[in-house]
Write a protein that holds these residues in place. Sequence first.
Motif, PDB file in Angstrom:
ATOM      1  N   ALA A 123      44.552  -0.121  69.187  1.00 57.73           N
ATOM      2  CA  ALA A 123      44.377  -1.576  69.143  1.00 57.73           C
ATOM      3  C   ALA A 123      44.277  -2.163  70.544  1.00 57.73           C
ATOM      4  O   ALA A 123      43.392  -2.978  70.818  1.00 57.73           O
ATOM      5  N   THR A 124      45.178  -1.754  71.446  1.00 55.75           N
ATOM      6  CA  THR A 124      45.124  -2.275  72.819  1.00 55.75           C
ATOM      7  C   THR A 124      44.993  -1.163  73.861  1.00 55.75           C
ATOM      8  O   THR A 124      44.847  -1.451  75.039  1.00 55.75           O
ATOM      9  N   PHE A 125      45.064   0.082  73.449  1.00 56.57           N
ATOM     10  CA  PHE A 125      44.771   1.192  74.351  1.00 56.57           C
ATOM     11  C   PHE A 125      44.343   2.404  73.537  1.00 56.57           C
ATOM     12  O   PHE A 125      44.613   2.498  72.332  1.00 56.57           O
ATOM     13  N   SER A 126      43.668   3.313  74.204  1.00 55.00           N
ATOM     14  CA  SER A 126      43.280   4.576  73.579  1.00 55.00           C
ATOM     15  C   SER A 126      43.759   5.717  74.459  1.00 55.00           C
ATOM     16  O   SER A 126      43.970   5.542  75.669  1.00 55.00           O
ATOM     17  N   VAL A 127      43.939   6.875  73.861  1.00 62.56           N
ATOM     18  CA  VAL A 127      44.383   8.063  74.580  1.00 62.56           C
ATOM     19  C   VAL A 127      43.155   8.949  74.834  1.00 62.56           C
ATOM     20  O   VAL A 127      42.441   9.305  73.897  1.00 62.56           O
ATOM     21  N   THR A 128      42.925   9.274  76.089  1.00 67.80           N
ATOM     22  CA  THR A 128      41.780  10.085  76.487  1.00 67.80           C
ATOM     23  C   THR A 128      42.277  11.280  77.296  1.00 67.80           C
ATOM     24  O   THR A 128      43.457  11.327  77.686  1.00 67.80           O
ATOM     25  N   PRO A 129      41.407  12.249  77.590  1.00 60.12           N
ATOM     26  CA  PRO A 129      41.820  13.360  78.462  1.00 60.12           C
ATOM     27  C   PRO A 129      42.279  12.892  79.838  1.00 60.12           C
ATOM     28  O   PRO A 129      43.033  13.588  80.516  1.00 60.12           O
ATOM     29  N   GLN A 130      41.844  11.702  80.241  1.00 60.32           N
ATOM     30  CA  GLN A 130      42.247  11.155  81.538  1.00 60.32           C
ATOM     31  C   GLN A 130      43.523  10.314  81.451  1.00 60.32           C
ATOM     32  O   GLN A 130      44.019   9.824  82.460  1.00 60.32           O
ATOM     33  N   GLY A 131      44.062  10.180  80.255  1.00 58.97           N
ATOM     34  CA  GLY A 131      45.270   9.378  80.075  1.00 58.97           C
ATOM     35  C   GLY A 131      45.002   8.172  79.189  1.00 58.97           C
ATOM     36  O   GLY A 131      43.954   8.064  78.539  1.00 58.97           O
ATOM     37  N   LYS A 132      45.937   7.244  79.156  1.00 58.25           N
ATOM     38  CA  LYS A 132      45.824   6.051  78.322  1.00 58.25           C
ATOM     39  C   LYS A 132      44.915   5.029  79.013  1.00 58.25           C
ATOM     40  O   LYS A 132      45.101   4.723  80.190  1.00 58.25           O
TER      41      LYS A 132
END
Length: 211
Positions: A123-132
């Motif tokens: 909703a306000t952040f996503s988790v990626t291989p580079q972090g949040k």
Amino acid sequence: MHTTSPDQPLRLLRVLGSPRGAASESRRLSQQIVDALVATRSVALTDVDTSELPAVDSGYALALAAREDPQTPAVAGSALHRSDALIAQLAAADAVVIATPMHNFTLPSSLKAWVDHIVRIRATFSVTPQGKIGSLRDRPVYVAISSGGLITGESARQPDFMRPYLRHTLATIGLHDLHFVTVEGTALGEAALCAGRQAATEAVDKLFARR
């Protein structure tokens, strides 16, 4: 500074973290920030009193732990429903003012409840291989802090976990443009309180003289 036209009111969200209401020093300081903004353009102010905000519940925790958001709308009155509303309110704001006392070296529990509602995966952040990675657009966030002791300067003897926490947590959702103003020594007697108020007023004046 802001994304709206100068002819449109600045949509200002003020988040109130003190249980003392109108007697709160942080609220008093936040009003000086609001007044400084009003001096430059029209403002549409929305207040959120976090003392009335319940903590998140088990349904909220289960929804966040799932791999995908629920397919059905959140039930009215649930923490997930409140979270939707608070996030929409924050996303719509052109600037944010947070007014909070320091409790036990960090945020009061009521303000932490607001943070828990608005810092939400997918909703306000996503988790990626580079972090949040935050998904909200950046905008000015002014944080008015009151402290019974001293947390800045050579005479500071009190730890401060609030400012580092807010910097990191709000950056997680995309808010990086933070400005802190403090009124300190509020529990050290009338002379210290007057000095703290004067220093805070000068800090507000200096902040907005630069913008």
